[in-house]
Design an enzyme around this catalytic site. Structure first.
Site, PDB file in Angstrom:
ATOM      1  CB  CYS A 109      -0.970   0.186   1.457  1.00 26.29           C
ATOM      2  SG  CYS A 109      -2.726  -1.273   0.635  1.00 26.29           S
ATOM      3  CG  HIS A 116      -2.961   3.368   1.721  1.00 26.00           C
ATOM      4  ND1 HIS A 116      -3.431   3.118   0.471  1.00 26.00           N
ATOM      5  CD2 HIS A 116      -3.448   2.136   2.733  1.00 26.00           C
ATOM      6  CE1 HIS A 116      -3.851   1.597   0.399  1.00 26.00           C
ATOM      7  NE2 HIS A 116      -2.995   1.382   1.540  1.00 26.00           N
ATOM      8  CG  ASN A 124      -6.261  -1.136   0.661  1.00 26.26           C
ATOM      9  OD1 ASN A 124      -6.151  -0.633  -0.078  1.00 26.26           O
ATOM     10  ND2 ASN A 124      -6.224  -1.132   1.830  1.00 26.26           N
TER      11      ASN A 124
END
Ligand code: COA
Length: 324
Positions: free
Chosen positions: A107, A248, A278
């Site tokens: 990520c 993020h 996500n």
């Protein structure tokens, strides 16, 4: 940032791509034991996009084409392409004219790739470097595991980095970190050289993401908030100086905690987790694309990009927006 650098690296063009297929929260009620309310309140996610055909290159290529069409950039002008992804089509990359490489940092992938892209431009050696964050997370998601399947989506987004002699613009500073202590809490054990694919690894679901959500949540909140705050202090930035935090997009509660630590109100935080979930390496650049297109970012805006992911990997970068 080296003080004697000749150029500053600025974002001059942006593009993104999300597939059409939508999995909304209701859909998950039909495949696992969950409910819309739980998903929304625990994560902030309403829906995510799913790529039904093709691999991550479909997401990355379409994001690059979107950038090129909207900003009139020709393929042969591009010197280097860096693709941040944990879901490559295959394990060897390929490109024509430009050189390039994949970078894997989960990520935090976009942030790490962006740092590399900027360094290539700051050196004066390259004039146009494209950094793409793209992940087909649905390809490594176990849709029988309610802890995981509600979280992820597929997307790609790209930025073009170019040099300027105006050092007050572009990338100003970064703090990037990696620490292997996260292996037990967040991993995908199968498919690499340690556990190459066999019937056994497939039967044991080793090619899917495993996450101990609670454990990761705790370190993610601390890691992202700490590093963002540290970067503010290091650069003498007060909350009022910052136009946006671009976090993020893993969980709305982690985003809120980071913004709170930085003293930022909600309107200064870029969000698209509600619509895409996500998307790993695509979260930060896709936020930039959408806010830029909606006319919400202006030249001179001070922006902090911040991420936390598997590894663990985490970090924050401070940029000054360079285009109108
Ligand atoms: N629907 C309903 N219940 C669910 C569920 C779902 N989709 N998923 C998990 N649950 C249950 C759990 O089984 C647990 O039940 P139990 O208490 O009976 O065991 C309960 O909900 C609470 O689970 P918990 O893990 O404590 O929830 P949480 O508040 O921590 O939220 C996450 C779970 C995954 C949303 C959250 O932990 C998270 O976002 N973690 C970090 C993600 C991240 O940042 N990753 C790094 C980058 S990829």
């Amino acid at each position: 940032m080296p003080k004697d650098k000749k150029y500053s690296a600025i974002i001059t063009a942006l593009g993104m791509y999300v597939p059409d297929k939508v999995y909304d929260n209701k859909y998950f009620e039909s495949i696992v034991d969950t409910n819309e309310e739980w998903i929304l309140t625990r994560t902030g996610i309403r829906e995510r996009r799913i790529l039904e055909k093709g691999g991550t290159s479909v997401l990355a290529t379409n994001a690059a084409l979107d950038l090129m069409q909207r900003h009139n950039v020709k393929a042969e002008e591009i010197d280097c392409i860096i693709v941040a992804t944990v879901t490559p089509d295959m394990f060897f990359p390929g490109a024509v004219n430009a050189w390039g490489f994949d970078l894997e940092a989960a990520c935090s992938g976009f942030l790490f790739a962006f740092q590399n892209g900027c360094a290539l431009v700051e050196s004066g050696q390259y004039k146009k470097v494209m950094v793409i964050g793209a992940d087909k997370m649905s390809s490594i998601t176990d849709y029988t595991d309610r802890n995981i399947c509600i979280l992820f989506g597929d997307a790609g987004a790209a930025v073009l980095i170019e040099p300027t002699e105006d050092k007050s613009l572009g990338l100003q500073d970064s703090i990037l970190r990696v620490d292997g202590s996260g292996e037990d809490s967040l991993h995908m054990r199968g498919g690499g050289s340690l556990n190459p694919p066999t019937h056994e690894t497939v039967d044991k679901k080793m090619h899917y993401i495993y996450q101990d959500g609670k454990a990761v949540f705790k370190v993610a909140v601390k890691g992202m908030a700490d590093v963002s705050y540290e970067l503010m202090q290091k650069n003498n930035l007060k909350s009022d100086d910052i136009a946006y935090l671009v976090p993020h997009q893993a969980n709305m509660r982690i985003i809120d905690a980071t913004a709170q630590r930085m003293g930022l109100s909600k309107d200064k935080v870029m969000i698209n987790i509600d619509r895409y979930g996500n998307t790993t390496a695509a979260t930060i650049p896709s936020c930039l694309v959408e806010y830029y297109r909606n006319g919400k970012i202006k030249k001179g805006d001070k922006i902090i990009l911040s991420a936390f992911g598997a590894g663990y990997t985490w970090g924050a970068s401070y940029i000054v927006w360079a285009i109108d």
